[in-house]
Scaffold this motif. Structure first.
Motif, PDB file in Angstrom:
ATOM      1  N   LEU A 122      33.531  40.970  46.371  1.00  0.00           N
ATOM      2  CA  LEU A 122      32.348  40.778  47.074  1.00  0.00           C
ATOM      3  C   LEU A 122      31.584  39.474  46.210  1.00  0.00           C
ATOM      4  CD1 LEU A 122      30.584  44.142  48.048  1.00  0.00           C
ATOM      5  CD2 LEU A 122      31.189  42.015  49.637  1.00  0.00           C
ATOM      6  N   GLY A 123      31.371  39.570  44.876  1.00  0.00           N
ATOM      7  CA  GLY A 123      30.910  38.506  44.138  1.00  0.00           C
ATOM      8  C   GLY A 123      31.595  36.990  44.418  1.00  0.00           C
ATOM      9  N   LEU A 124      32.881  37.185  44.595  1.00  0.00           N
ATOM     10  CA  LEU A 124      33.417  35.910  45.025  1.00  0.00           C
ATOM     11  C   LEU A 124      32.995  35.379  46.435  1.00  0.00           C
ATOM     12  CD1 LEU A 124      36.847  36.659  43.437  1.00  0.00           C
ATOM     13  CD2 LEU A 124      35.177  35.166  42.561  1.00  0.00           C
ATOM     14  N   THR A 125      33.039  36.252  47.117  1.00  0.00           N
ATOM     15  CA  THR A 125      32.684  35.756  48.699  1.00  0.00           C
ATOM     16  C   THR A 125      31.269  35.495  48.584  1.00  0.00           C
ATOM     17  OG1 THR A 125      31.889  38.313  49.215  1.00  0.00           O
ATOM     18  CG2 THR A 125      34.186  37.399  49.715  1.00  0.00           C
ATOM     19  N   GLN A 126      30.492  35.926  47.854  1.00  0.00           N
ATOM     20  CA  GLN A 126      28.945  35.422  47.866  1.00  0.00           C
ATOM     21  C   GLN A 126      28.868  34.066  47.256  1.00  0.00           C
ATOM     22  OE1 GLN A 126      26.323  36.898  49.611  1.00  0.00           O
ATOM     23  NE2 GLN A 126      28.146  38.159  50.466  1.00  0.00           N
ATOM     24  N   ARG A 127      29.799  33.441  46.711  1.00  0.00           N
ATOM     25  CA  ARG A 127      29.632  32.283  45.656  1.00  0.00           C
ATOM     26  C   ARG A 127      29.271  31.226  46.796  1.00  0.00           C
ATOM     27  NH1 ARG A 127      34.592  31.033  41.798  1.00  0.00           N
ATOM     28  NH2 ARG A 127      32.999  29.309  41.532  1.00  0.00           N
ATOM     29  N   ALA A 177      28.539  55.403  41.050  1.00  0.00           N
ATOM     30  CA  ALA A 177      28.637  55.715  41.961  1.00  0.00           C
ATOM     31  C   ALA A 177      27.466  55.094  42.881  1.00  0.00           C
ATOM     32  CB  ALA A 177      28.779  57.224  42.354  1.00  0.00           C
ATOM     33  N   MET A 178      26.341  55.107  42.135  1.00  0.00           N
ATOM     34  CA  MET A 178      25.190  54.593  42.826  1.00  0.00           C
ATOM     35  C   MET A 178      25.088  53.153  42.571  1.00  0.00           C
ATOM     36  SD  MET A 178      23.155  57.018  43.878  1.00  0.00           S
ATOM     37  CE  MET A 178      24.783  57.757  44.371  1.00  0.00           C
ATOM     38  N   ALA A 179      25.758  52.412  41.558  1.00  0.00           N
ATOM     39  CA  ALA A 179      25.992  51.078  41.531  1.00  0.00           C
ATOM     40  C   ALA A 179      26.624  50.571  42.552  1.00  0.00           C
ATOM     41  CB  ALA A 179      26.292  50.735  40.173  1.00  0.00           C
ATOM     42  N   MET A 180      27.854  51.249  42.843  1.00  0.00           N
ATOM     43  CA  MET A 180      28.657  51.077  44.021  1.00  0.00           C
ATOM     44  C   MET A 180      27.854  51.020  45.293  1.00  0.00           C
ATOM     45  SD  MET A 180      32.218  52.874  42.987  1.00  0.00           S
ATOM     46  CE  MET A 180      32.948  52.622  41.376  1.00  0.00           C
ATOM     47  N   PHE A 200      32.402  49.045  31.363  1.00  0.00           N
ATOM     48  CA  PHE A 200      33.026  50.487  31.364  1.00  0.00           C
ATOM     49  C   PHE A 200      34.555  50.576  31.778  1.00  0.00           C
ATOM     50  CE2 PHE A 200      33.170  54.373  34.056  1.00  0.00           C
ATOM     51  CZ  PHE A 200      33.350  55.324  32.935  1.00  0.00           C
ATOM     52  N   THR A 201      35.025  49.838  32.522  1.00  0.00           N
ATOM     53  CA  THR A 201      36.436  49.905  33.116  1.00  0.00           C
ATOM     54  C   THR A 201      37.294  49.370  32.185  1.00  0.00           C
ATOM     55  OG1 THR A 201      35.821  49.462  35.561  1.00  0.00           O
ATOM     56  CG2 THR A 201      37.860  48.940  34.836  1.00  0.00           C
ATOM     57  N   ALA A 202      37.050  48.221  31.220  1.00  0.00           N
ATOM     58  CA  ALA A 202      37.780  47.715  30.208  1.00  0.00           C
ATOM     59  C   ALA A 202      37.928  48.747  29.121  1.00  0.00           C
ATOM     60  CB  ALA A 202      37.300  46.514  29.837  1.00  0.00           C
ATOM     61  N   ILE A 203      36.845  49.475  28.519  1.00  0.00           N
ATOM     62  CA  ILE A 203      36.787  50.240  27.513  1.00  0.00           C
ATOM     63  C   ILE A 203      37.650  51.549  27.798  1.00  0.00           C
ATOM     64  CG2 ILE A 203      35.457  51.891  26.091  1.00  0.00           C
ATOM     65  CD1 ILE A 203      33.457  49.697  25.888  1.00  0.00           C
ATOM     66  N   GLN A 249      25.753  43.817  38.879  1.00  0.00           N
ATOM     67  CA  GLN A 249      26.562  45.297  38.712  1.00  0.00           C
ATOM     68  C   GLN A 249      27.852  44.898  37.743  1.00  0.00           C
ATOM     69  OE1 GLN A 249      24.525  47.919  38.991  1.00  0.00           O
ATOM     70  NE2 GLN A 249      23.150  46.439  40.082  1.00  0.00           N
ATOM     71  N   LEU A 250      28.289  43.690  37.700  1.00  0.00           N
ATOM     72  CA  LEU A 250      29.434  43.409  37.364  1.00  0.00           C
ATOM     73  C   LEU A 250      29.541  43.745  35.766  1.00  0.00           C
ATOM     74  CD1 LEU A 250      30.916  40.417  39.227  1.00  0.00           C
ATOM     75  CD2 LEU A 250      31.807  42.913  39.258  1.00  0.00           C
ATOM     76  N   PRO A 251      28.694  43.280  34.970  1.00  0.00           N
ATOM     77  CA  PRO A 251      28.551  43.617  33.442  1.00  0.00           C
ATOM     78  C   PRO A 251      28.886  45.051  32.964  1.00  0.00           C
ATOM     79  CG  PRO A 251      26.827  41.858  34.115  1.00  0.00           C
ATOM     80  CD  PRO A 251      27.494  42.526  35.261  1.00  0.00           C
ATOM     81  N   VAL A 252      28.074  45.767  33.695  1.00  0.00           N
ATOM     82  CA  VAL A 252      28.447  47.363  33.345  1.00  0.00           C
ATOM     83  C   VAL A 252      29.731  47.539  33.877  1.00  0.00           C
ATOM     84  CG1 VAL A 252      27.286  49.564  33.751  1.00  0.00           C
ATOM     85  CG2 VAL A 252      25.709  47.649  33.355  1.00  0.00           C
TER      86      VAL A 252
END
Length: 226
Positions: A182-187, A121-124, A144-147, A137-140
Motif C-alpha cells: 500500500l505504501g508503494l501504491t501511494q508513491r 492489529a489496530m495499526a493494520m 517488530f517483524t524483523a526482530i 506505520q511501517l517503522p513499528v
C-alpha cells in the motif's frame, strides 16, 4: 430540382419559382417518382412514433470499470482487514490461554504480549482505513517483524518452539506485506496537508518574491525612508 422539391415538402424556400418546379415534374417521370417516394417517407416520419430509445447507460458504466490501481489498493485493504482480524484472534487466544494464569509473572508477560499484538492489529486497521498513511506505520511493523523473525529462527533451531506456534505469526507477515505494498501504491500521490502538484514532503520557498504593495503602508515614515 430534386433539392427544390424536397424543400417544398419541408415548407422551405425552394430557391426556384413554383411554376418551374411544376413544369419540370410534368416532363420528368423520374423526378415525379422520386417526389412520390419522398412524400411517403415524409408522411411516415411525421406520423409514426419514435419508439423507446435503447438504454445504453448500463453498458457504458459496465465498460468503464474502476482503475486498476484502485482495484489493487482495495484488495490490499481487504487483506489488511483479514490480517487484523486474524491478529485479534491471536490476542484472544493469548488472553484465554489457561497456562498463562498459572504464574503471575507469566500471566503479566502474556498480557503485555497480547496488548502489543492488539496494537499491531489496530495499526493494520488504521492503514486499511487510511491507505495514504501506510508509511507512518511501517517503522513499528517492520522493526517488530524483523526482530520477531530473528528470534523465531533462533527458537526454532534450538527446539524451543514448534511450527504450530510460529504459524500464529502468519497474519502479522500478511499485514506487513499489505502495508508495504500500500505504501508503494501511494508513491507519487500528495500527502495529507500538501498541495496537489507539489512534491510530497518538499516546501517551495520563493526568495525573490516581491513584497506586497501595501506592506509599507502601516510603517512609520522613518522606517520607510531607511
Amino acid at each position: 430540382m430534386r433539392e427544390a422539391v424536397s424543400a417544398t415538402l419541408d415548407d422551405e424556400d425552394p430557391g426556384v419559382p413554383a411554376e418551374r418546379i411544376d413544369e419540370h415534374l410534368a416532363g420528368c417521370a423520374a423526378c415525379r417518382e422520386w417526389r412520390e417516394s419522398a412524400i411517403a417517407v415524409t408522411r411516415l416520419a411525421r406520423l409514426s412514433t419514435a419508439g423507446t430509445p435503447p438504454s445504453v447507460g448500463e453498458h457504458v458504466f459496465a465498460g468503464i470499470g474502476r482503475p486498476k490501481r484502485v482495484r489493487r489498493r482495495d484488495r490490499l485493504r481487504a487483506g489488511l482487514v483479514f490480517a487484523a482480524v486474524a491478529q485479534l484472534s491471536v490476542v484472544v487466544s493469548q488472553l484465554l490461554a489457561p497456562h498463562l494464569a498459572q504464574q503471575s509473572s507469566a500471566g503479566h508477560l502474556g498480557h503485555e504480549t497480547a496488548a502489543f499484538n492488539f496494537a499491531v492489529a489496530m495499526a493494520m486497521l488504521f492503514v486499511a482505513w487510511r491507505p495514504n498513511r501506510a508509511g507512518t506505520q511501517l517503522p513499528v511493523l517492520l522493526s517488530f517483524t524483523a526482530i520477531l523473525a530473528v528470534l523465531s529462527i533462533v527458537d526454532l533451531l534450538s527446539g524451543a518452539v514448534g511450527w504450530y506456534r510460529l504459524s500464529s505469526h502468519v497474519p502479522l507477515l500478511l499485514g506487513v506485506l499489505c502495508t508495504v505494498l500500500l505504501g508503494l501504491t501511494q508513491r507519487g500521490t500528495p500527502a495529507p496537508g500538501t498541495v496537489a502538484g507539489e512534491p510530497s514532503g518538499e516546501t517551495v520557498v520563493e526568495t525573490d518574491a516581491p513584497a506586497p504593495p501595501t506592506a509599507d503602508k502601516h510603517r512609520p515614515p522613518a522606517a520607510r525612508a531607511a
